[in-house]
Design an enzyme around this catalytic site. Structure first.
Site, PDB file in Angstrom:
ATOM      1  N   GLY A  71       0.828  -1.196   0.000  1.00  0.00           N
ATOM      2  CA  GLY A  71       0.000   0.000   0.000  1.00  0.00           C
ATOM      3  C   GLY A  71       0.863   1.247   0.000  1.00  0.00           C
ATOM      4  O   GLY A  71       0.555   2.234  -0.679  1.00  0.00           O
ATOM      5  N   ASN A 151      -7.072   4.700   9.393  1.00  0.00           N
ATOM      6  CA  ASN A 151      -6.736   3.461  10.087  1.00  0.00           C
ATOM      7  C   ASN A 151      -6.696   3.617  11.604  1.00  0.00           C
ATOM      8  O   ASN A 151      -6.862   2.647  12.329  1.00  0.00           O
ATOM      9  CB  ASN A 151      -5.397   2.931   9.595  1.00  0.00           C
ATOM     10  CG  ASN A 151      -4.322   3.992   9.586  1.00  0.00           C
ATOM     11  OD1 ASN A 151      -4.520   5.096   9.060  1.00  0.00           O
ATOM     12  ND2 ASN A 151      -3.186   3.697  10.180  1.00  0.00           N
ATOM     13  N   SER A 199      -4.118  -2.468  -0.551  1.00  0.00           N
ATOM     14  CA  SER A 199      -3.064  -3.250   0.099  1.00  0.00           C
ATOM     15  C   SER A 199      -3.543  -4.681   0.280  1.00  0.00           C
ATOM     16  O   SER A 199      -4.702  -4.910   0.607  1.00  0.00           O
ATOM     17  CB  SER A 199      -2.713  -2.602   1.440  1.00  0.00           C
ATOM     18  OG  SER A 199      -1.943  -3.477   2.225  1.00  0.00           O
ATOM     19  N   THR A 237      10.743  -7.916 -11.702  1.00  0.00           N
ATOM     20  CA  THR A 237      10.033  -9.165 -11.919  1.00  0.00           C
ATOM     21  C   THR A 237       8.796  -9.186 -11.032  1.00  0.00           C
ATOM     22  O   THR A 237       8.869  -8.874  -9.850  1.00  0.00           O
ATOM     23  CB  THR A 237      10.956 -10.350 -11.577  1.00  0.00           C
ATOM     24  OG1 THR A 237      12.050 -10.332 -12.488  1.00  0.00           O
ATOM     25  CG2 THR A 237      10.222 -11.673 -11.689  1.00  0.00           C
ATOM     26  N   CYS A 325       2.703   2.032  12.408  1.00  0.00           N
ATOM     27  CA  CYS A 325       3.980   2.677  12.118  1.00  0.00           C
ATOM     28  C   CYS A 325       4.357   3.671  13.188  1.00  0.00           C
ATOM     29  O   CYS A 325       5.508   3.799  13.566  1.00  0.00           O
ATOM     30  CB  CYS A 325       3.897   3.390  10.797  1.00  0.00           C
ATOM     31  SG  CYS A 325       3.508   2.294   9.469  1.00  0.00           S
TER      32      CYS A 325
END
Ligand code: PLP
Ligand code: PLP
Ligand code: FES
Ligand code: FES
Lengths: 387, 121, 387, 121
Positions: A71, A151, A199, A237, A325
């Site tokens: 996210g 959040n 996310s 990739t 966080c």
């Protein structure tokens, strides 16, 4: 002792059905999707199928989804990518004061590149100020970024109303739907957004993958420059098992949404009422009604969040304080400050986020335990007597 | 990760509480910053005969208060003033780097309480 | 028919031991490493152990590794991150002409931000020109980026000699070790580099993860801004299973390196000799000796690569043409052009990359099959008669 | 992904080869760009009585040559000139977007061969 996990916003176990679909892509169907031979091309086709599953969850077209690694990467790509691709339109962006770090710090990065950021304030419930937004938009404004739901306090922002303003003023609108997706309807057409962040781990998919909805092939400066992957919009990739996992998780999320929303709202209200009834000097943070169904957040006065979290986990209850966080940044939560919480009160933040695996019994146990744990910490708190 | 000693002192903090009419009171920190400690002491024959404290703060702050109270108990005032934040952190089996600053507070509050006593005597 | 996989540079099956270590981190140990409670912190500790395993593979210190989502992201972070963090030093960078797209396009991005790029030429074997490098470095040069080994032609660059120059001139040196890692010794101290790119899938780890070595905590502008993850250098919830997989793959790569190098060199030389002896008008691309042990690359005149790859895969041989990324870009490989291959010859590029799972029998089958397949395509080629 | 029809024509290209002394020869493309085709035709009573080709190019280019040769065989010159790249691609069960340009080449080379014949007769 049973573990009661109420921190689903920070992580959710990968569902069995999801992991089962991923597994073949590690060692059996391991080929690089960029290769020309049949086995590589089959895997490329599979990625396109997953793109369709993810698009379907947010009512987008298949070509409007870029896969990312998280996210946070999608937020960076949206904010920096949209702005840096339009230097001629101007160098001004607007972000709400309660955005995730990945949006706020992308804005700060742009400031170092000569851009200007305006912060859109929120009221005591965390709702952005629509009148102020109109005032902030200038001819040189490239982008507005307001999250779909926060959040930390669970408030759902009026994205549709915001998009009416941004459309009329011809400004791009990005919304971070990490917290809302899988919990409430997220429909890019209804919302009227140009960019939307997805996310994987927050909808039961694996870590290491995310996605960005970008409307109609709009121009974006890549964040990760590279080869032809993602039509030149993101190098590297492809994380094939991760993308397959996200696709499956998206499919499940779509199917379960309605029932989940109903169940979680019940659990949420049970928890909110139980906590407010049983603990003195505790406040609900965020909006009382316009909030995520599986989200209950509080500030318990006179105690500190980390200590509370640890005491709760000793009782088998796993939950969070502030954002995942912020919790180790040793700073008072900027979101709680933005909604006007006094700094000392903001220290006692606790955030419960549920999933359908949670039960009423678990909620009742929390309603029983939180007062006991709070009382223990308050007993040793030098500021509780004062309260 | 917190050490087992930290977790033990956090879960079972020693000497927590208040002393009515303490001989010295030391207070540090600020609730707005997320940590505040008050240390209460009784002094007898230049020695700390009783120590209590109250702590508003994180796991580390509570464990530091507890270990400092244990380390200081029975010590002479001069000895008690020598208790360093490093000694407290070590006695706790170490603290995470970003939590080292909490280890300051315990010793500081104790020193302040002793100084409060000394200023009044 | 057995499948003979000789495209290990583009992807390698995840090893069983690697997947086994990853599995618990999807659904059981699923917690977010940024959370404060015990279960989250245990996962954070595990990430640090994996960092140590990856550091160990390249002889770095644990704190010198940042996890990313891919080699491409690590290349972007190195080139953009080092340059953008040092605007005062200057706005000039040097990259070799045969770098991966993720480096070349990062350089192009910097040009849009006011930087200047010089391209360091290579000789017919793909070796960079050391004298020219000295001339190109200016007082305002921030960074030199030269890959450790080229994925398309296998040539190993003289990084140690380059670092003597960059150190003396006080310029940062980045090397992309995606192709070399796990195949030859990669030691950041011996090489003398400041930044080094690592990719997981090319050493038997899972897709969706990579890493960047950055010396001594050097300043880097984050590419993905976010919270406190990776000490503020890269936002986004960590791809925990991916990181565990990369760590395990690194450990295995370290243990197996010596034997692998020996075995692959034998296979390589057997293939190179067999092909050169049995097919007319075929050239080895890259350096005959200073090349990766598991890498044999050719241009077969008068035929086109994609057709060759498909014919080979119909015979059970999976291999590649040009780089995995370039293959669908429908452009003549820039690497082959840089080493002076005529454009028509460059069309017939075929690249074989091995792993220890490959056998001598497989190589012999390729040596038998390639001439047959080439003859079939040449038979229908209007330019073969002319040759 | 290529369709099964493409893969079949690639693996077993029809009518591949050269015609000695052809009535018409059409050549398009450039080896330096990775694709080149030469179409050889025999004309009988204003109809294509034989078609051969040689192709240097990708899977799609080879399959397109093959299908165009099949579609044109026996047709009148005018009919053959009408074979569109779209028709060729459709007859192959579709081509990947980035390969659509290859489908041009087959028809173009055939038209050139017919024009070559017409210019000489
Ligand atoms: C030399 C080189 N560098 C970088 C990369 C990019 O690595 P990834 O695809 O893991 O992002 C590749 C991939 O093929 C490569 O060959
Ligand atoms: C609202 C919001 N946006 C973005 C993110 C970043 O998502 P990720 O950690 O997957 O990069 C988070 C993560 O907690 C979040 O809560
Ligand atoms: S009391 Fe402030 S972080 Fe410990
Ligand atoms: S011949 Fe050029 S891509 Fe097909």
């Amino acid at each position: 002792m049973n573990k009661i996990f109420l921190d689903h916003a920070s992580a959710t176990p990968v569902k069995k059905d999801v992991l089962d679909e991923m597994l073949p892509f590690f060692s059996r169907d391991f080929e690089n999707p960029s290769t020309v031979y049949d086995r590589g091309m089959e895997i490329k086709d599979r990625i396109e199928q997953e793109r369709a599953r993810v698009a379907n969850l947010v009512n987008a077209k298949e070509g409007e989804i870029i896969f990312t690694s998280s996210g946070a990467e999608a937020n960076n790509l949206a904010v920096k990518g949209a702005a840096l691709a339009r230097p001629k339109k101007g160098k001004h962006i607007i972000v709400s004061a309660i955005e995730h770090h990945s949006v706020l710090n992308s804005a700060r990065f742009l400031e170092r590149q000569g851009y200007e950021t305006s912060f859109l304030n929120v009221d005591k419930y965390g709702l952005v100020d629509l009148n102020r937004l109109e005032d902030l938009i200038r001819p040189e404004t490239v982008l507005v970024s307001v999250m779909h739901a926060n959040n930390e306090i669970g408030t759902i922002e009026p994205i549709r109303e915001i998009s009416e303003i941004t459309k009329q003023k011809d400004v791009l609108l990005h919304t971070d739907a990490v917290a809302s997706l899988g919990n409430i309807e997220v429909d890019v057409e209804n919302l009227g957004v140009d960019l939307l962040t997805i996310s994987s781990p927050s909808i039961g998919g694996p870590k290491g993958v995310g996605a960005l909805y970008f409307k109609n092939n709009m121009r974006l400066m890549p964040l990760i420059h590279g080869g032809i992957q993602e039509k030149g919009r993101r190098g590297g990739t492809e994380n094939v098992p991760g993308i397959v996992g996200l696709g499956k998780a998206a499919e499940i999320a779509k199917k379960e949404l309605f029932q989940k929303e109903k169940n979680l709202t019940q659990l949420r209200d049970r928890l909110i009422n139980g906590v407010l009834d049983n603990i003195d000097k505790v406040r609900l943070t965020g909006h009382p009604e316009l909030r995520l169904p599986g989200h209950a957040s509080f500030c318990v006065e006179a105690i500190e969040g980390e200590a509370l979290i640890f005491m709760l986990s000793a009782s088998g209850i796993y939950t969070n304080t502030g954002s995942a966080c912020a919790s180790k940044a040793l700073k008072t939560s900027p979101v709680l400050i933005a909604v006007g919480t006094p700094e000392d009160v903001a220290q006692g933040s606790v955030v419960f986020t549920f999933d359908t695996s949670n039960t009423q019994q678990e909620i009742d146990y929390v309603v029983e335990t939180l007062p006991i744990v709070s009382a223990r910490l308050r007993e040793m708190s030098p500021i509780w007597n004062a309260a | 990760m917190y050490s087992e000693i930290v977790m033990d002192h956090f879960a079972n903090p020693r000497n927590v509480g208040e002393i009515q009419n303490p001989d010295g009171l030391g207070q540090v920190g600020n609730p707005a910053c997320g940590d505040m400690m008050a240390f209460y002491i009784k002094v007898d024959d230049n020695k700390l005969s009783d120590i209590k404290y109250k702590t508003f703060g994180c796991v580390a702050a509570i464990a530091v208060s507890s270990i400092v109270s244990e380390m200081a108990n029975g010590k002479s005032l001069d000895e008690a003033k020598q208790i360093s934040k490093k000694a407290a952190a070590e006695a706790l089996g170490g603290l995470p780097k970003e939590k080292m600053h909490c280890s300051n507070l315990g010793a500081e509050a104790l020193v302040k309480a002793i100084e409060d006593y000394e200023s009044k005597n």
